[in-house]
Design a protein around this motif. Sequence first.
Motif, PDB file in Angstrom:
ATOM      1  N   THR A 107       9.604  -4.765  -6.630  1.00  7.83           N
ATOM      2  CA  THR A 107       9.724  -5.257  -5.536  1.00  7.83           C
ATOM      3  C   THR A 107      11.114  -5.353  -4.751  1.00  7.83           C
ATOM      4  O   THR A 107      11.031  -5.331  -3.484  1.00  7.83           O
ATOM      5  CB  THR A 107       9.923  -7.118  -6.089  1.00  7.83           C
ATOM      6  OG1 THR A 107       8.645  -7.037  -6.769  1.00  7.83           O
ATOM      7  CG2 THR A 107      10.302  -8.037  -5.235  1.00  7.83           C
ATOM      8  N   PHE A 124       1.881   5.808  -3.157  1.00  9.26           N
ATOM      9  CA  PHE A 124       2.970   4.911  -3.588  1.00  9.26           C
ATOM     10  C   PHE A 124       3.832   5.977  -4.393  1.00  9.26           C
ATOM     11  O   PHE A 124       5.165   5.883  -4.513  1.00  9.26           O
ATOM     12  CB  PHE A 124       2.532   3.918  -4.599  1.00  9.26           C
ATOM     13  CG  PHE A 124       3.663   2.919  -5.116  1.00  9.26           C
ATOM     14  CD1 PHE A 124       3.488   1.776  -4.407  1.00  9.26           C
ATOM     15  CD2 PHE A 124       4.638   3.319  -5.938  1.00  9.26           C
ATOM     16  CE1 PHE A 124       4.785   0.991  -4.910  1.00  9.26           C
ATOM     17  CE2 PHE A 124       5.740   2.344  -6.380  1.00  9.26           C
ATOM     18  CZ  PHE A 124       5.803   1.316  -5.666  1.00  9.26           C
ATOM     19  N   GLY A 173       1.510   0.662  -8.276  1.00  5.10           N
ATOM     20  CA  GLY A 173       3.001   0.827  -8.241  1.00  5.10           C
ATOM     21  C   GLY A 173       3.588   1.007  -9.625  1.00  5.10           C
ATOM     22  O   GLY A 173       4.495   1.788  -9.886  1.00  5.10           O
ATOM     23  N   ILE A 190      -0.251  -3.523  -4.598  1.00  8.16           N
ATOM     24  CA  ILE A 190       0.712  -2.749  -5.158  1.00  8.16           C
ATOM     25  C   ILE A 190       0.643  -2.793  -6.671  1.00  8.16           C
ATOM     26  O   ILE A 190       0.810  -1.593  -6.997  1.00  8.16           O
ATOM     27  CB  ILE A 190       2.179  -3.234  -4.598  1.00  8.16           C
ATOM     28  CG1 ILE A 190       2.482  -3.324  -3.293  1.00  8.16           C
ATOM     29  CG2 ILE A 190       3.313  -3.130  -5.548  1.00  8.16           C
ATOM     30  CD1 ILE A 190       2.496  -1.869  -2.831  1.00  8.16           C
ATOM     31  N   GLU A 219      -0.967  -7.132   1.410  1.00 13.58           N
ATOM     32  CA  GLU A 219      -0.360  -5.989   1.228  1.00 13.58           C
ATOM     33  C   GLU A 219       0.384  -6.192  -0.335  1.00 13.58           C
ATOM     34  O   GLU A 219       0.324  -4.932  -0.986  1.00 13.58           O
ATOM     35  CB  GLU A 219       1.054  -5.870   2.175  1.00 13.58           C
ATOM     36  CG  GLU A 219       0.688  -5.379   3.485  1.00 13.58           C
ATOM     37  CD  GLU A 219       1.657  -5.721   4.533  1.00 13.58           C
ATOM     38  OE1 GLU A 219       1.695  -5.174   5.483  1.00 13.58           O
ATOM     39  OE2 GLU A 219       2.747  -6.738   4.321  1.00 13.58           O
ATOM     40  N   PRO A 251       6.953  -9.793  -3.230  1.00 18.64           N
ATOM     41  CA  PRO A 251       8.134  -8.961  -2.174  1.00 18.64           C
ATOM     42  C   PRO A 251       8.016  -9.976  -1.009  1.00 18.64           C
ATOM     43  O   PRO A 251       7.115 -10.377  -0.381  1.00 18.64           O
ATOM     44  CB  PRO A 251       7.623  -7.658  -1.821  1.00 18.64           C
ATOM     45  CG  PRO A 251       6.727  -7.444  -3.198  1.00 18.64           C
ATOM     46  CD  PRO A 251       6.075  -8.546  -3.670  1.00 18.64           C
ATOM     47  N   ILE A 308      10.010   1.764  -0.242  1.00 20.08           N
ATOM     48  CA  ILE A 308       8.655   2.014  -0.297  1.00 20.08           C
ATOM     49  C   ILE A 308       7.731   0.915   0.529  1.00 20.08           C
ATOM     50  O   ILE A 308       8.253  -0.269   0.602  1.00 20.08           O
ATOM     51  CB  ILE A 308       8.210   1.860  -1.714  1.00 20.08           C
ATOM     52  CG1 ILE A 308       8.985   2.988  -2.611  1.00 20.08           C
ATOM     53  CG2 ILE A 308       6.590   1.977  -1.745  1.00 20.08           C
ATOM     54  CD1 ILE A 308       8.540   2.973  -3.931  1.00 20.08           C
ATOM     55  N   ARG A 309       6.745   1.302   1.112  1.00 20.41           N
ATOM     56  CA  ARG A 309       5.919   0.614   2.140  1.00 20.41           C
ATOM     57  C   ARG A 309       4.634   0.555   1.657  1.00 20.41           C
ATOM     58  O   ARG A 309       3.896   1.823   0.972  1.00 20.41           O
ATOM     59  CB  ARG A 309       5.893   1.018   3.370  1.00 20.41           C
ATOM     60  CG  ARG A 309       5.248   2.100   3.836  1.00 20.41           C
ATOM     61  CD  ARG A 309       5.549   2.443   5.132  1.00 20.41           C
ATOM     62  NE  ARG A 309       4.984   3.407   5.835  1.00 20.41           N
ATOM     63  CZ  ARG A 309       5.323   4.830   5.835  1.00 20.41           C
ATOM     64  NH1 ARG A 309       6.516   4.854   5.359  1.00 20.41           N
ATOM     65  NH2 ARG A 309       4.690   5.561   6.364  1.00 20.41           N
ATOM     66  N   PRO A 310       3.550  -0.309   1.459  1.00 17.89           N
ATOM     67  CA  PRO A 310       2.270  -0.341   0.940  1.00 17.89           C
ATOM     68  C   PRO A 310       1.454   0.443   1.995  1.00 17.89           C
ATOM     69  O   PRO A 310       1.769   0.405   3.201  1.00 17.89           O
ATOM     70  CB  PRO A 310       1.862  -1.991   1.025  1.00 17.89           C
ATOM     71  CG  PRO A 310       2.849  -2.580   1.926  1.00 17.89           C
ATOM     72  CD  PRO A 310       4.165  -1.969   1.851  1.00 17.89           C
ATOM     73  N   ILE A 365      10.639  -2.326  -2.445  1.00 20.70           N
ATOM     74  CA  ILE A 365       9.854  -2.574  -1.210  1.00 20.70           C
ATOM     75  C   ILE A 365      10.741  -3.520  -0.259  1.00 20.70           C
ATOM     76  O   ILE A 365      10.538  -3.119   0.875  1.00 20.70           O
ATOM     77  CB  ILE A 365       8.713  -3.537  -1.698  1.00 20.70           C
ATOM     78  CG1 ILE A 365       7.612  -2.672  -2.510  1.00 20.70           C
ATOM     79  CG2 ILE A 365       7.846  -3.959  -0.720  1.00 20.70           C
ATOM     80  CD1 ILE A 365       6.783  -3.349  -3.359  1.00 20.70           C
ATOM     81  N   ASP A 366      11.445  -4.728  -0.714  1.00 20.22           N
ATOM     82  CA  ASP A 366      12.023  -5.320   0.300  1.00 20.22           C
ATOM     83  C   ASP A 366      13.229  -4.557   0.783  1.00 20.22           C
ATOM     84  O   ASP A 366      13.886  -5.250   1.752  1.00 20.22           O
ATOM     85  CB  ASP A 366      12.666  -6.735  -0.471  1.00 20.22           C
ATOM     86  CG  ASP A 366      11.604  -7.700  -0.680  1.00 20.22           C
ATOM     87  OD1 ASP A 366      10.622  -7.598   0.406  1.00 20.22           O
ATOM     88  OD2 ASP A 366      11.656  -8.417  -1.630  1.00 20.22           O
ATOM     89  N   LEU A 390       6.233  -8.751   2.551  1.00 15.43           N
ATOM     90  CA  LEU A 390       4.912  -8.386   2.470  1.00 15.43           C
ATOM     91  C   LEU A 390       3.940  -9.514   2.629  1.00 15.43           C
ATOM     92  O   LEU A 390       4.246 -10.600   2.076  1.00 15.43           O
ATOM     93  CB  LEU A 390       4.542  -7.683   0.920  1.00 15.43           C
ATOM     94  CG  LEU A 390       5.249  -6.521   0.705  1.00 15.43           C
ATOM     95  CD1 LEU A 390       4.531  -5.725  -0.593  1.00 15.43           C
ATOM     96  CD2 LEU A 390       5.107  -5.534   1.946  1.00 15.43           C
TER      97      LEU A 390
END
Length: 343
Positions: free
Chosen positions: A291, A160, A129, A125, A121, A114, A299-301, A294-295, A117
């Motif tokens: 991915t 997650f 994930g 995942i 980070e 991603p 969702i964030r780590p 996240i981008d 990140l």
Amino acid sequence: MKAFVLGRYGKKTTLRAVDMPTPELREDEVLVQVHAAGVNLLDSKIKSGEFKLILPYKLPLVLGHDVAGVVVRVGSGVRQFKPGDVVYSRPDDSRIGTFAEFIAIPEDSLAHKPKSLTMEEAASIPLVGLTAWQALVEKANLQKGQKVFIQAGSGGVGTFAIQLAKHLGAFVATTTSTANVDWVTRLGADIVVDYKKDDFEQILHGYDVVLNSQDANTLAKSLRVIKRGGKLISISGPPDPEFAKRIGAPWFVKSIVRLLSFGVRRKSTQRKVEYSFLFMQANGRQLREITSLIDSGAIRPVIDRVFPFESTNEAMTYVESGRAKGKVVVRVKPPMANAGSPT
């Protein structure tokens, strides 16, 4: 290359730092220079010998199931990646070994990192994930408006899975300790049960899906919060016959698995609940889906601590302590310029 190697099984065994050859590439594999590696309870369970029957590794073994790094070489059959690509992965069970400076990974198990990140980070995942994705999307087919109970909300999978379930539009309940109640609520949980004060069985009722990650007692109580026709998915066991069949286990292992899961399968049938065991599989296609989430910011780590490579054993001990909020990561190489957001 330098690597941390398991020489013998045992709960108190530590990994040895050794020099060993860089992995040879098969035609469908990519050689990745490891920049960061996630540390998981699975590494500890393999180290202690818990999975010897279903994952018969040959020792000595390099542990590690999460990686973020840079492609340095590709096999003759690889088409999706080239040297210089920044990638992340949960390697296949037969090809683990991210506690090292290099690892060879099948192309189908790899995805581009991603963009938003850092390496650390990104390395946090893949295993959690993919576990959450395969449990909630694949097995549960979780739908908007359904109710899901995700145990251990402050753990790696929990942090997650809560975010993924909310993205899917579900109503989410979870458990955590007193100190983490507000924090887990901010992740998106609708109901947070403080297990130090309350019993979730007395509070939660009529759930469509339960993601179990705890012990046998919690598994038994989980059955009683699921409505008829619901699904109980366990990532902590016991393994079921379908899992033994999928991994091609020998007949005696299939017999043991059938016996171990007999009780929960019988009780599930009596309550009209579907029980299944999930042992996550590597999957680059699903990682690409993750991915995108996240981008997009869905969702964030969540990282608790980053350890230097030489402190890999200390990182393992910290994970085993059960105190981590989110994931623990080992930094193998210094941070790259333009590799993502600053830590």
